[in-house]
Design a protein around this motif. Structure first.
Motif, PDB file in Angstrom:
ATOM      1  N   GLN A 140      58.159  39.313  25.905  1.00  0.00           N
ATOM      2  CA  GLN A 140      59.554  38.932  26.082  1.00  0.00           C
ATOM      3  C   GLN A 140      59.918  38.975  27.564  1.00  0.00           C
ATOM      4  O   GLN A 140      59.767  40.009  28.216  1.00  0.00           O
ATOM      5  N   ARG A 141      60.364  37.852  28.070  1.00  0.00           N
ATOM      6  CA  ARG A 141      60.754  37.749  29.477  1.00  0.00           C
ATOM      7  C   ARG A 141      61.809  38.803  29.807  1.00  0.00           C
ATOM      8  O   ARG A 141      62.696  39.076  29.005  1.00  0.00           O
ATOM      9  N   GLY A 142      61.678  39.401  30.992  1.00  0.00           N
ATOM     10  CA  GLY A 142      62.647  40.385  31.444  1.00  0.00           C
ATOM     11  C   GLY A 142      62.226  41.824  31.184  1.00  0.00           C
ATOM     12  O   GLY A 142      62.787  42.748  31.755  1.00  0.00           O
ATOM     13  N   ARG A 143      61.239  42.014  30.337  1.00  0.00           N
ATOM     14  CA  ARG A 143      60.732  43.366  30.087  1.00  0.00           C
ATOM     15  C   ARG A 143      59.757  43.723  31.201  1.00  0.00           C
ATOM     16  O   ARG A 143      59.235  42.853  31.887  1.00  0.00           O
ATOM     17  N   PRO A 144      59.466  45.021  31.376  1.00  0.00           N
ATOM     18  CA  PRO A 144      58.550  45.413  32.463  1.00  0.00           C
ATOM     19  C   PRO A 144      57.114  44.944  32.224  1.00  0.00           C
ATOM     20  O   PRO A 144      56.658  44.837  31.086  1.00  0.00           O
ATOM     21  N   ILE A 145      56.436  44.680  33.328  1.00  0.00           N
ATOM     22  CA  ILE A 145      55.010  44.349  33.280  1.00  0.00           C
ATOM     23  C   ILE A 145      54.242  45.629  32.965  1.00  0.00           C
ATOM     24  O   ILE A 145      54.543  46.691  33.504  1.00  0.00           O
ATOM     25  N   GLU A 146      53.263  45.523  32.084  1.00  0.00           N
ATOM     26  CA  GLU A 146      52.401  46.668  31.763  1.00  0.00           C
ATOM     27  C   GLU A 146      51.388  46.813  32.899  1.00  0.00           C
ATOM     28  O   GLU A 146      50.567  45.922  33.132  1.00  0.00           O
ATOM     29  N   LEU A 147      51.440  47.921  33.610  1.00  0.00           N
ATOM     30  CA  LEU A 147      50.514  48.173  34.708  1.00  0.00           C
ATOM     31  C   LEU A 147      49.292  48.914  34.181  1.00  0.00           C
ATOM     32  O   LEU A 147      49.433  49.893  33.451  1.00  0.00           O
ATOM     33  N   MET A 148      48.127  48.452  34.546  1.00  0.00           N
ATOM     34  CA  MET A 148      46.879  49.091  34.139  1.00  0.00           C
ATOM     35  C   MET A 148      46.336  49.834  35.352  1.00  0.00           C
ATOM     36  O   MET A 148      45.482  49.338  36.074  1.00  0.00           O
ATOM     37  N   ARG A 149      46.870  51.017  35.542  1.00  0.00           N
ATOM     38  CA  ARG A 149      46.594  51.795  36.754  1.00  0.00           C
ATOM     39  C   ARG A 149      45.135  52.202  36.917  1.00  0.00           C
ATOM     40  O   ARG A 149      44.716  52.569  38.000  1.00  0.00           O
ATOM     41  N   ASN A 150      44.362  52.110  35.842  1.00  0.00           N
ATOM     42  CA  ASN A 150      42.935  52.438  35.940  1.00  0.00           C
ATOM     43  C   ASN A 150      42.094  51.208  36.295  1.00  0.00           C
ATOM     44  O   ASN A 150      40.874  51.285  36.312  1.00  0.00           O
ATOM     45  N   HIS A 151      42.747  50.079  36.579  1.00  0.00           N
ATOM     46  CA  HIS A 151      42.058  48.859  36.996  1.00  0.00           C
ATOM     47  C   HIS A 151      42.616  48.423  38.351  1.00  0.00           C
ATOM     48  O   HIS A 151      43.476  47.550  38.436  1.00  0.00           O
ATOM     49  N   VAL A 152      42.125  49.053  39.407  1.00  0.00           N
ATOM     50  CA  VAL A 152      42.560  48.760  40.773  1.00  0.00           C
ATOM     51  C   VAL A 152      41.371  48.179  41.532  1.00  0.00           C
ATOM     52  O   VAL A 152      40.244  48.649  41.387  1.00  0.00           O
ATOM     53  N   PHE A 153      41.624  47.151  42.330  1.00  0.00           N
ATOM     54  CA  PHE A 153      40.568  46.436  43.037  1.00  0.00           C
ATOM     55  C   PHE A 153      40.855  46.401  44.529  1.00  0.00           C
ATOM     56  O   PHE A 153      42.001  46.261  44.936  1.00  0.00           O
ATOM     57  N   THR A 154      39.808  46.486  45.325  1.00  0.00           N
ATOM     58  CA  THR A 154      39.937  46.341  46.773  1.00  0.00           C
ATOM     59  C   THR A 154      39.326  45.026  47.255  1.00  0.00           C
ATOM     60  O   THR A 154      39.284  44.762  48.438  1.00  0.00           O
ATOM     61  N   SER A 155      38.866  44.217  46.318  1.00  0.00           N
ATOM     62  CA  SER A 155      38.325  42.890  46.613  1.00  0.00           C
ATOM     63  C   SER A 155      39.074  41.880  45.748  1.00  0.00           C
ATOM     64  O   SER A 155      39.088  42.010  44.511  1.00  0.00           O
ATOM     65  N   ILE A 156      39.691  40.869  46.375  1.00  0.00           N
ATOM     66  CA  ILE A 156      40.411  39.861  45.601  1.00  0.00           C
ATOM     67  C   ILE A 156      39.448  39.071  44.715  1.00  0.00           C
ATOM     68  O   ILE A 156      39.788  38.709  43.597  1.00  0.00           O
ATOM     69  N   ALA A 157      38.230  38.838  45.187  1.00  0.00           N
ATOM     70  CA  ALA A 157      37.247  38.116  44.371  1.00  0.00           C
ATOM     71  C   ALA A 157      36.915  38.907  43.114  1.00  0.00           C
ATOM     72  O   ALA A 157      36.848  38.347  42.018  1.00  0.00           O
ATOM     73  N   GLU A 158      36.717  40.210  43.256  1.00  0.00           N
ATOM     74  CA  GLU A 158      36.417  41.056  42.097  1.00  0.00           C
ATOM     75  C   GLU A 158      37.607  41.097  41.141  1.00  0.00           C
ATOM     76  O   GLU A 158      37.449  41.052  39.922  1.00  0.00           O
ATOM     77  N   ALA A 159      38.813  41.169  41.688  1.00  0.00           N
ATOM     78  CA  ALA A 159      40.015  41.193  40.860  1.00  0.00           C
ATOM     79  C   ALA A 159      40.160  39.884  40.082  1.00  0.00           C
ATOM     80  O   ALA A 159      40.415  39.893  38.869  1.00  0.00           O
ATOM     81  N   GLU A 160      39.974  38.752  40.764  1.00  0.00           N
ATOM     82  CA  GLU A 160      40.071  37.443  40.108  1.00  0.00           C
ATOM     83  C   GLU A 160      39.002  37.294  39.023  1.00  0.00           C
ATOM     84  O   GLU A 160      39.264  36.740  37.961  1.00  0.00           O
ATOM     85  N   TRP A 161      37.801  37.798  39.279  1.00  0.00           N
ATOM     86  CA  TRP A 161      36.715  37.709  38.310  1.00  0.00           C
ATOM     87  C   TRP A 161      37.060  38.521  37.056  1.00  0.00           C
ATOM     88  O   TRP A 161      36.849  38.079  35.939  1.00  0.00           O
ATOM     89  N   GLU A 162      37.624  39.705  37.241  1.00  0.00           N
ATOM     90  CA  GLU A 162      37.996  40.540  36.093  1.00  0.00           C
ATOM     91  C   GLU A 162      39.064  39.859  35.244  1.00  0.00           C
ATOM     92  O   GLU A 162      38.974  39.833  34.017  1.00  0.00           O
ATOM     93  N   VAL A 163      40.060  39.276  35.885  1.00  0.00           N
ATOM     94  CA  VAL A 163      41.106  38.574  35.146  1.00  0.00           C
ATOM     95  C   VAL A 163      40.520  37.372  34.421  1.00  0.00           C
ATOM     96  O   VAL A 163      40.862  37.106  33.266  1.00  0.00           O
ATOM     97  N   PHE A 164      39.634  36.647  35.070  1.00  0.00           N
ATOM     98  CA  PHE A 164      38.997  35.493  34.432  1.00  0.00           C
ATOM     99  C   PHE A 164      38.300  35.922  33.146  1.00  0.00           C
ATOM    100  O   PHE A 164      38.462  35.295  32.099  1.00  0.00           O
ATOM    101  N   LYS A 165      37.498  37.002  33.211  1.00  0.00           N
ATOM    102  CA  LYS A 165      36.754  37.464  32.034  1.00  0.00           C
ATOM    103  C   LYS A 165      37.695  37.843  30.897  1.00  0.00           C
ATOM    104  O   LYS A 165      37.449  37.490  29.734  1.00  0.00           O
ATOM    105  N   LEU A 166      38.776  38.538  31.214  1.00  0.00           N
ATOM    106  CA  LEU A 166      39.731  38.953  30.184  1.00  0.00           C
ATOM    107  C   LEU A 166      40.438  37.753  29.562  1.00  0.00           C
ATOM    108  O   LEU A 166      40.612  37.679  28.344  1.00  0.00           O
TER     109      LEU A 166
END
Length: 119
Positions: free
Chosen positions: A74-100
């Protein structure tokens, strides 16, 4: 160049097209071929009404750190943050999102040789 495909939200994904997965894995930031662009558009905008919202990346430190999140149904509700999934490489972050997103849309996990982290 980013091209918008209005019909891409309904573009059929062939889960056997692992060549497109490999193309993205090699160059997560692009440039991407026409078919991969359509696939990415579909993965970014497809939603399953029975699932929580789409996976997204949240910038926690510009240019240095990203966190995985999930948009609410539902628009307007908070985004669920996955604090145990933090990346220091944008390529690695994009790859993880792609897989999911791939698994959410196709219902299939990627084969082990493709699901590993980027090196």
């Amino acid at each position: 160049m980013l091209v918008t495909y209005p019909e891409a939200a309904h573009w059929p994904i062939d889960p056997d097209r692992l060549d497109l997965v490999e193309e993205f894995r090699r160059q997560p930031r692009g440039p991407h071929g026409d078919e991969l662009q359509k696939l990415l558009h579909r993965l970014r905008w497809a939603g399953d009404p029975d699932q929580p919202g789409r996976y997204v990346l949240i910038v926690t430190q510009p240019g240095k750190e990203w966190m995985l999140g999930r948009l609410p149904r539902q628009r307007g509700r908070p985004i669920e943050l996955m604090r145990n999934h933090v990346f220091t490489s944008i390529a690695e972050a994009e790859w993880e999102v792609f897989k999911l997103r791939w698994e959410a849309v196709t219902g299939r996990t990627l084969p082990p040789h493709l699901s590993e982290k980027l090196v």
